[in-house]
Design an enzyme around this catalytic site. Structure first.
Site, PDB file in Angstrom:
ATOM      1  N   ASP A  38       8.949 -16.714  50.813  1.00  0.00           N
ATOM      2  CA  ASP A  38       9.751 -15.768  50.049  1.00  0.00           C
ATOM      3  C   ASP A  38       9.267 -14.357  50.335  1.00  0.00           C
ATOM      4  O   ASP A  38       8.227 -14.160  50.960  1.00  0.00           O
ATOM      5  CB  ASP A  38       9.634 -16.042  48.547  1.00  0.00           C
ATOM      6  CG  ASP A  38      10.371 -17.311  48.143  1.00  0.00           C
ATOM      7  OD1 ASP A  38      11.213 -17.775  48.928  1.00  0.00           O
ATOM      8  OD2 ASP A  38      10.096 -17.832  47.047  1.00  0.00           O
ATOM      9  N   LYS A  60      14.863 -13.595  48.978  1.00  0.00           N
ATOM     10  CA  LYS A  60      14.455 -13.558  47.573  1.00  0.00           C
ATOM     11  C   LYS A  60      13.880 -12.204  47.196  1.00  0.00           C
ATOM     12  O   LYS A  60      13.153 -12.086  46.228  1.00  0.00           O
ATOM     13  CB  LYS A  60      13.414 -14.654  47.275  1.00  0.00           C
ATOM     14  CG  LYS A  60      13.860 -16.063  47.642  1.00  0.00           C
ATOM     15  CD  LYS A  60      14.909 -16.597  46.727  1.00  0.00           C
ATOM     16  CE  LYS A  60      15.207 -18.052  47.037  1.00  0.00           C
ATOM     17  NZ  LYS A  60      16.334 -18.559  46.245  1.00  0.00           N
ATOM     18  N   MET A 169       9.302  -9.926  36.244  1.00  0.00           N
ATOM     19  CA  MET A 169      10.575  -9.460  36.809  1.00  0.00           C
ATOM     20  C   MET A 169      11.335  -8.570  35.828  1.00  0.00           C
ATOM     21  O   MET A 169      12.553  -8.679  35.675  1.00  0.00           O
ATOM     22  CB  MET A 169      11.436 -10.659  37.236  1.00  0.00           C
ATOM     23  CG  MET A 169      10.834 -11.432  38.400  1.00  0.00           C
ATOM     24  SD  MET A 169      11.731 -12.952  38.792  1.00  0.00           S
ATOM     25  CE  MET A 169      10.855 -14.120  37.737  1.00  0.00           C
TER      26      MET A 169
END
Length: 533
Positions: A38, A60, A169
């Site tokens: 990723d 990603k 996130m």
């Protein structure tokens, strides 16, 4: 004939620093034939992958197109069926927001062997490295970890009742997070910490509360970050070390880099059993240290000469020890013969170097002489012959007998020659052997092949010689030495420096004090003077 099946490893890369990976994860990376990774963060571990490994980035990354999960699943199964060792590298831990379930189901359906290797999630590493405990007997009896990638999907009314919140996130949605928390009853004075790039030299921390954190971070890039909300944030000021160098608040010390070796990758070529302390010293100053053992230390082919000398120990005037290995192996053999330090009564001991002296003191003995410069030449030039029976104006008497336990392959010829010329009787006895490892460390090799090494350190001429032998195992490096142009070669002292010039054709740093501490200090000074290179 049916192709042999390979195996897929779903590996947790940790928060981003190679030193925060598991040993198993590092080993698998160094052996990977196919890497599917990723791009949630810039993963420094990629520098440690063999150059022969096929590397496939599957996206990603926020704001950019991502490879469809179905395509990722297909790649894993395809390369496994080709008999490859496949590493599926995921940020943090594979089972924490790692989307591993779909991939595992595809591997099972494809009859593929697989293994999941845990990693340290930034949800746990970030607060710890910032000095913030997630639990406390009074302030936080529980905590919740969540993704704020889609803040509207979270049950904010329930979340505000939890004492500590850890949000991943959430950098792009900080304003929404703060608004939702206050809307559902959380005080505007609730402490908040935002930690970006946790576990790396560039780690940064913003501290504040729900009322001012937006203004403190306006115009700043927060991703990738971990957000911690709750009273435990206040505990940080009581739990960090004074003048801590790895936890910096950007709103207090902006644009300052507290770690002098931050961002530098340094190759340490000492013996595996002796590199730990030096490696740790470099890491404390922000370096990414990779150990490439260039020496294997072991017993000599025979103990007979040393055993014979120990049996006649009382006949010697001086014992000369020029390395920690000589000290340790001498006392190991002394004990094996049924003797101890009392057998050295009346014998003076000379050592070369602070580290050798420290090792001698660990055996409860003080050296009688340490030369001002930690090299054999200085020992000869400054040797205190005074006090030896029959001294003749500084010339050693013929009855001065010196025991010199040394490496079996020889060395310190100048020392033996000069002492003998002065009339002393020098008895050399092999106490240990230093050999070249059979193979180069795979992680070190990958770092060199990927041009990821900034500095190579050498603590002896033998390590330079063996390094060159090991490099010959890689045609890419041995046939074309252009990779050396941008690499700093650092030496512990003059003799080692000569070997660097002779075998590598260059030298950039030589320690002023011929010790590992002196070498570390010289590297820091060189980096400061060449920081724009």
């Amino acid at each position: 004939m049916k192709n042999p099946k390979g195996k897929v490893y779903l590996v947790g890369a940790g928060p981003g620093d190679c030193d925060l990976m598991t040993v198993r994860s590092q080993k698998l990376l160094s052996q990977a034939q196919v890497l599917i990774y990723d791009a949630l963060v810039d993963i420094p571990q990629l520098e440690l992958i063999p150059v022969t490994c096929l590397k496939i980035e599957v996206g990603k990354r926020g704001g950019k197109p991502s490879t469809q999960q179905q395509e990722i699943n297909r790649l894993l199964v395809e390369y496994c069926h080709k008999g490859k060792q496949v590493v599926r590298l995921k940020s943090g831990d594979p089972f924490i927001f790692g989307r591993s379930s779909s991939e595992i189901q595809a591997l099972i359906a494809g009859d593929c062997a697989f293994e999941v290797i845990p990693g340290i999630s930034s949800a746990f590493a970030a607060p710890l490295l910032a000095g913030i405990p997630l639990t406390d007997p009074v302030m936080s009896r529980c905590f919740a970890v969540m993704s704020a990638h889609e803040p509207d999907a979270l049950e904010w009314e329930a979340l505000v009742k939890i004492e500590t919140l850890v949000i991943l996130m959430g950098g792009r949605n900080l304003g929404e997070i703060v608004w939702q928390l206050q809307k559902h009853g959380l005080s505007s004075q609730t402490p908040i910490a935002i930690i970006r790039d946790c576990g790396r030299p560039e780690q940064r921390i913003w501290l504040g509360n729900l009322s001012d954190i937006i203004s403190k971070t306006t115009g700043k890039s927060l991703s990738p970050c971990v957000i911690i909300i709750g009273e435990v944030v206040r505990l940080r000021e009581y739990l960090i070390q004074p003048q801590s160098t790895n936890m910096i608040d950007i709103n207090i010390t902006i644009n300052k880099n507290p770690l002098p070796l931050a961002g530098k990758t340094i190759l340490v070529t000492r013996a595996a059993s002796q590199s730990g302390q030096f490696t740790h010293c470099l890491q404390q100053q922000g370096a990414r240290a990779i150990e490439m053992p260039a020496l294997v230390i072991g017993p000599p082919s025979t103990w007979e000469p040393l055993d014979s000398a120990i049996a006649q120990l009382s006949s010697f005037h001086w014992l000369i020890l020029t390395s920690t290995n000589a000290v340790n192996y001498f006392f190991e053999r002394l004990e094996a013969s049924g003797k101890d330090a009392r057998s050295l009564f009346g014998i003076k001991i000379a050592v070369v170097g602070k580290k050798t002296a420290e090792t001698l003191r660990s055996h409860s003995l003080q050296p009688d002489f340490i030369p001002p410069n930690f090299v054999a030449d200085s020992l000869v030039e400054n040797f205190p012959w005074e006090g030896v029976e029959g001294d003749r104006g500084g010339i050693a008497p013929t009855n001065c007998k010196i025991l010199f336990p040394r490496v079996e392959s020889g060395g310190r010829e100048v020392l033996v020659k000069e002492f003998t010329a002065k009339g002393a009787q020098v008895i050399e006895a092999p106490a240990y052997q230093s050999c070249c490892p059979e193979n180069i460390d795979p992680i070190a090799l990958a770092a060199l092949q990927n041009r990821a090494v900034d500095i190579i350190t050498f603590a002896s001429s033998k390590t330079v010689q063996n390094f060159c032998k090991l490099i010959e195992q890689s045609p890419e490096l041995s046939r074309n030495q252009d990779w050396l142009k941008n690499v700093c070669i650092a030496s512990i002292g003059p003799e080692t420096s000569k070997s660097c010039y002779n075998l590598l054709g260059k030298l950039d740093v030589e320690a002023k004090e011929y010790t590992l501490d002196g070498l570390s200090e010289a590297i820091v000074q060189w980096v400061a003077q060449n920081q724009n290179l």
